[in-house]
Design a protein around this motif. Structure first.
Motif, PDB file in Angstrom:
ATOM      1  N   LEU A  19       0.923  -1.021   0.352  1.00 46.63           N
ATOM      2  CA  LEU A  19       0.095  -0.148  -0.260  1.00 46.63           C
ATOM      3  C   LEU A  19       1.046   1.280  -0.320  1.00 46.63           C
ATOM      4  O   LEU A  19       0.408   2.241  -0.941  1.00 46.63           O
ATOM      5  N   VAL A  20       2.293   1.713   0.594  1.00 50.22           N
ATOM      6  CA  VAL A  20       2.655   2.070   0.393  1.00 50.22           C
ATOM      7  C   VAL A  20       3.562   2.302  -0.754  1.00 50.22           C
ATOM      8  O   VAL A  20       3.499   3.818  -0.630  1.00 50.22           O
ATOM      9  N   GLU A  21       3.871   1.721  -1.118  1.00 47.97           N
ATOM     10  CA  GLU A  21       4.737   1.249  -2.871  1.00 47.97           C
ATOM     11  C   GLU A  21       2.854   2.146  -2.980  1.00 47.97           C
ATOM     12  O   GLU A  21       3.901   2.769  -4.833  1.00 47.97           O
ATOM     13  N   ILE A  22       1.779   2.135  -3.094  1.00 46.22           N
ATOM     14  CA  ILE A  22       0.966   2.510  -4.594  1.00 46.22           C
ATOM     15  C   ILE A  22       0.021   3.765  -3.906  1.00 46.22           C
ATOM     16  O   ILE A  22      -0.526   4.581  -4.236  1.00 46.22           O
ATOM     17  N   GLY A  23       1.292   4.561  -3.233  1.00 47.44           N
ATOM     18  CA  GLY A  23       1.008   5.779  -2.537  1.00 47.44           C
ATOM     19  C   GLY A  23       0.237   6.322  -1.134  1.00 47.44           C
ATOM     20  O   GLY A  23      -0.150   7.093  -1.139  1.00 47.44           O
ATOM     21  N   LYS A  24       0.160   5.179  -0.480  1.00 45.27           N
ATOM     22  CA  LYS A  24      -1.108   5.226   0.641  1.00 45.27           C
ATOM     23  C   LYS A  24      -0.382   5.682   1.827  1.00 45.27           C
ATOM     24  O   LYS A  24       0.609   5.424   1.896  1.00 45.27           O
ATOM     25  N   ASP A  25      -0.911   6.399   2.642  1.00 39.34           N
ATOM     26  CA  ASP A  25      -1.033   6.469   4.033  1.00 39.34           C
ATOM     27  C   ASP A  25      -1.288   6.141   5.161  1.00 39.34           C
ATOM     28  O   ASP A  25      -2.445   5.561   5.351  1.00 39.34           O
ATOM     29  N   VAL A  26      -0.106   4.765   5.457  1.00 41.39           N
ATOM     30  CA  VAL A  26      -0.309   3.060   6.201  1.00 41.39           C
ATOM     31  C   VAL A  26       0.012   3.524   7.819  1.00 41.39           C
ATOM     32  O   VAL A  26       0.668   4.633   8.179  1.00 41.39           O
ATOM     33  N   THR A  27      -1.220   3.220   8.606  1.00 42.75           N
ATOM     34  CA  THR A  27      -0.317   3.284  10.028  1.00 42.75           C
ATOM     35  C   THR A  27      -1.105   1.404  10.442  1.00 42.75           C
ATOM     36  O   THR A  27      -1.849   0.927  10.271  1.00 42.75           O
ATOM     37  N   ILE A  28      -0.129   1.321  11.528  1.00 44.82           N
ATOM     38  CA  ILE A  28      -0.652  -0.508  11.600  1.00 44.82           C
ATOM     39  C   ILE A  28      -0.919  -0.415  13.096  1.00 44.82           C
ATOM     40  O   ILE A  28      -0.125   0.158  13.945  1.00 44.82           O
ATOM     41  N   ILE A  29      -1.752  -1.133  13.452  1.00 45.68           N
ATOM     42  CA  ILE A  29      -1.981  -1.525  14.840  1.00 45.68           C
ATOM     43  C   ILE A  29      -1.890  -2.391  15.203  1.00 45.68           C
ATOM     44  O   ILE A  29      -2.044  -3.299  15.103  1.00 45.68           O
ATOM     45  N   GLU A  30      -0.817  -2.427  16.026  1.00 41.78           N
ATOM     46  CA  GLU A  30      -0.923  -3.919  16.603  1.00 41.78           C
ATOM     47  C   GLU A  30      -0.431  -3.866  19.106  1.00 41.78           C
ATOM     48  O   GLU A  30      -0.040  -3.306  19.669  1.00 41.78           O
ATOM     49  N   GLN A  31      -0.930  -4.981  18.992  1.00 39.52           N
ATOM     50  CA  GLN A  31      -1.604  -5.598  20.494  1.00 39.52           C
ATOM     51  C   GLN A  31      -0.696  -5.298  21.136  1.00 39.52           C
ATOM     52  O   GLN A  31      -0.325  -5.218  22.480  1.00 39.52           O
ATOM     53  N   SER A  32       0.334  -5.953  20.453  1.00 39.78           N
ATOM     54  CA  SER A  32       1.370  -6.888  21.476  1.00 39.78           C
ATOM     55  C   SER A  32       2.945  -5.077  21.818  1.00 39.78           C
ATOM     56  O   SER A  32       2.606  -4.075  20.857  1.00 39.78           O
ATOM     57  N   SER A  33       3.984  -6.128  22.366  1.00 38.55           N
ATOM     58  CA  SER A  33       5.073  -4.948  22.276  1.00 38.55           C
ATOM     59  C   SER A  33       5.264  -4.586  20.868  1.00 38.55           C
ATOM     60  O   SER A  33       6.859  -4.050  20.934  1.00 38.55           O
ATOM     61  N   GLN A  34       5.819  -5.097  20.147  1.00 39.82           N
ATOM     62  CA  GLN A  34       6.394  -5.667  18.963  1.00 39.82           C
ATOM     63  C   GLN A  34       5.865  -5.995  17.782  1.00 39.82           C
ATOM     64  O   GLN A  34       5.073  -6.560  17.635  1.00 39.82           O
ATOM     65  N   LEU A  35       6.511  -5.341  16.626  1.00 41.34           N
ATOM     66  CA  LEU A  35       5.507  -6.425  15.372  1.00 41.34           C
ATOM     67  C   LEU A  35       6.629  -7.751  15.600  1.00 41.34           C
ATOM     68  O   LEU A  35       6.989  -7.845  15.594  1.00 41.34           O
ATOM     69  N   ALA A  36       5.790  -8.281  14.076  1.00 40.37           N
ATOM     70  CA  ALA A  36       6.174  -9.667  13.586  1.00 40.37           C
ATOM     71  C   ALA A  36       6.641 -10.534  14.660  1.00 40.37           C
ATOM     72  O   ALA A  36       8.166 -11.229  15.384  1.00 40.37           O
ATOM     73  N   THR A  37       5.929 -10.398  15.915  1.00 45.33           N
ATOM     74  CA  THR A  37       5.492 -11.701  17.238  1.00 45.33           C
ATOM     75  C   THR A  37       6.079 -13.022  16.998  1.00 45.33           C
ATOM     76  O   THR A  37       7.216 -13.645  18.053  1.00 45.33           O
ATOM     77  N   ILE A  38       6.610 -13.563  15.860  1.00 44.61           N
ATOM     78  CA  ILE A  38       7.093 -14.704  15.883  1.00 44.61           C
ATOM     79  C   ILE A  38       8.756 -14.602  15.733  1.00 44.61           C
ATOM     80  O   ILE A  38       9.080 -15.597  15.268  1.00 44.61           O
ATOM     81  N   PHE A  39       8.694 -13.180  15.528  1.00 46.59           N
ATOM     82  CA  PHE A  39      10.919 -12.983  16.228  1.00 46.59           C
ATOM     83  C   PHE A  39      10.769 -12.524  17.099  1.00 46.59           C
ATOM     84  O   PHE A  39       9.528 -11.953  18.084  1.00 46.59           O
ATOM     85  N   ASP A  40      12.171 -12.818  18.028  1.00 45.26           N
ATOM     86  CA  ASP A  40      12.806 -11.667  19.190  1.00 45.26           C
ATOM     87  C   ASP A  40      12.185 -10.809  18.716  1.00 45.26           C
ATOM     88  O   ASP A  40      12.472 -10.064  18.035  1.00 45.26           O
ATOM     89  N   GLU A  41      11.771 -10.497  20.108  1.00 44.00           N
ATOM     90  CA  GLU A  41      11.539  -8.735  19.698  1.00 44.00           C
ATOM     91  C   GLU A  41      12.241  -7.948  19.598  1.00 44.00           C
ATOM     92  O   GLU A  41      12.489  -7.159  19.675  1.00 44.00           O
ATOM     93  N   ASP A  42      13.906  -8.262  20.923  1.00 46.40           N
ATOM     94  CA  ASP A  42      15.078  -7.639  19.522  1.00 46.40           C
ATOM     95  C   ASP A  42      14.922  -7.107  18.428  1.00 46.40           C
ATOM     96  O   ASP A  42      15.810  -6.228  18.030  1.00 46.40           O
ATOM     97  N   LEU A  43      15.188  -8.261  17.421  1.00 46.49           N
ATOM     98  CA  LEU A  43      15.104  -8.338  16.129  1.00 46.49           C
ATOM     99  C   LEU A  43      13.984  -7.819  15.781  1.00 46.49           C
ATOM    100  O   LEU A  43      14.112  -6.874  14.551  1.00 46.49           O
TER     101      LEU A  43
END
Length: 435
Positions: A161-185
């Motif tokens: 969506l950014v690539e086609i010029g949209k303004d994007v917001t991500i809401i995530e209820q946990s403390s990180q994006l991509a929770t399958i990764f360790d938090e520092d990564l």
């Protein structure tokens, strides 16, 4: 022999093709509740981002091909609502079909929580071609897009969506994006999102939506976010609710439990793909990681099992990869939190290393993390984030995990080396040596 398959996508049609290729006398009927067969769901975000010009490009085989070339009775708009294992029939609105062998390959559906205002126009999920086409049409003239969920689908949709010029917001209820990764990564992922203009809101929970007929604001526990368009990407659930009265055994999340030959606990009923469990080779128990690779493999083996030529599904190790702007994010095996849940004693070793020889032009650093069992030294998992060469290393590591290699044995692998492609010691091996 009458074979009935519920579901016309990856698992279902992989099974159907194995049956017709190996049993010329087979009568194969496939029942798809929609109108499109055999398409690449993983390509849908890239159609939104206009990297792929049309959803037509994602269709592997047309319905006509299945019918005319392979003799499959491929039906559309046939949603099965009930199965009677005693009578060996499947039932839907206006039809009842008998079977000798049955495969359930009904996939999964995006989760849509029961938020206030969730029925407003402009709120989308993305799993099917019709859903994607509706989103593309609805996005025309819209600018402020909110994505709920910071997992793989959320990240892929955000990038496109950014690539086609949209303004994007991500809401995530946990403390990180991509929770399958360790938090520092995962901090690297957040930095990449921010670098490309995405507003990231962590530790924030959606409460509902506001608007008249169309969504205008997303309501959270921390305020309101003005939005023209909303995409909900908070996970999927197996499409198995219609099976509750059959006696079929389910995993705790509703996925159908299957054995290595994709058989359920009921004779002559099989299951495969996103509606079924997968055996995890590191956890040594059934798991649920719905991916296209697993669906295709399970479907193929289910088809062979149904005609008596079964070969056991050997299980998964939890490998996945995603492109996110300039980064490649990959992982396999178990994360730190998963290892702790399994109560394995473990250590982690982390390194930042170039993908090729440091003296060769344009090396790019990658961050690698390996987990291993401190008593047996068996590899338990790994995560890699970088710009180049990540895919090569994660596949090597996935192969090592599949064969239950130790971290020392990883050092012994004979891996390809030339300065444009690697160092004399591969980054995986260098990381292993740091333990």
């Amino acid at each position: 022999m009458k074979y009935v398959i519920i579901g016309g996508d990856a698992a279902g049609m992989s099974a159907a093709m194995q049956i017709v290729r190996n049993d010329s006398e087979a009568e194969v009927t496939t029942l798809e509740k929609g109108e499109i067969y055999s398409y690449a769901q993983c390509g849908l975000p890239y159609v939104v981002g206009q990297l792929i010009d049309s959803t037509d490009s994602l269709i592997a085989r047309s319905i006509e091909t299945f019918r005319e070339k392979y003799g499959i009775d491929a039906r559309t708009n046939h949603e099965v609502t009930e199965i009677d294992p005693k009578k060996k029939v499947v039932i839907g609105d206006g039809f009842e079909i008998s079977y000798d062998k049955l495969l359930i390959a009904t996939g999964a559906t995006p989760v849509m929580p029961k938020w206030d205002g969730a029925d407003l126009d402009g709120i989308h999920t993305i799993k099917t071609i019709p859903e994607t086409e509706a989103l593309i049409k609805d996005a025309e003239g819209r600018q402020k897009v909110t994505i709920i969920g910071g997992g793989y689908i959320g990240l892929e949709m955000a990038e496109n969506l950014v690539e086609i010029g949209k303004d994007v917001t991500i809401i995530e209820q946990s403390s990180q994006l991509a929770t399958i990764f360790d938090e520092d990564l995962a901090e690297m992922i957040e930095e990449e999102a921010t670098k490309h203009g995405i507003t990231v809101k962590l530790n924030e929970s959606v409460k509902g939506f506001a608007g008249t007929e169309r969504v205008q604001r997303v309501l959270t526990d921390k305020g309101e976010i003005e939005s023209d368009l909303v995409i909900v990407a908070v996970g999927v659930r197996p499409n198995t609710s219609f099976l509750k009265e059959t006696g079929i055994h389910f995993h705790k999340n509703g996925a159908i439990k299957v054995n290595a030959f994709l058989e359920t606990n009921i004779e002559d009923i099989y299951a495969a793909g996103d509606c079924a469990t997968q055996y995890h080779r590191i956890k040594e128990k059934d798991d649920y990681i719905p991916l296209g690779t697993h669906a295709n493999k399970q479907g193929r083996l289910a088809g062979l099992s149904m005609i008596g030529k079964g070969r056991a599904f050997q299980g998964i190790v939890g490998t996945s990869i995603i492109k996110f702007f300039d980064l490649t994010l990959a992982r396999t095996g178990l994360s730190a939190s998963e290892i702790e849940t399994q109560r394995f004693p473990y250590e982690a070793v982390t390194a930042s290393l170039p993908d090729i020889a440091g003296y060769y032009p344009d090396p790019e650093r990658m961050t690698l993390r390996l987990f291993y069992h401190t008593e047996t030294n068996q590899l338990l998992g790994g995560q890699i984030i970088g710009k180049k060469g990540v895919d090569k290393r994660i596949d090597v590591l996935a192969t090592a995990l599949y064969h239950r290699m130790t971290i020392a044995e990883l050092e012994d692998l004979d891996l390809a080396y030339a300065p444009p492609f690697n160092m004399a010691w591969d980054p995986l091996q260098q990381t292993a040596r740091r333990r």
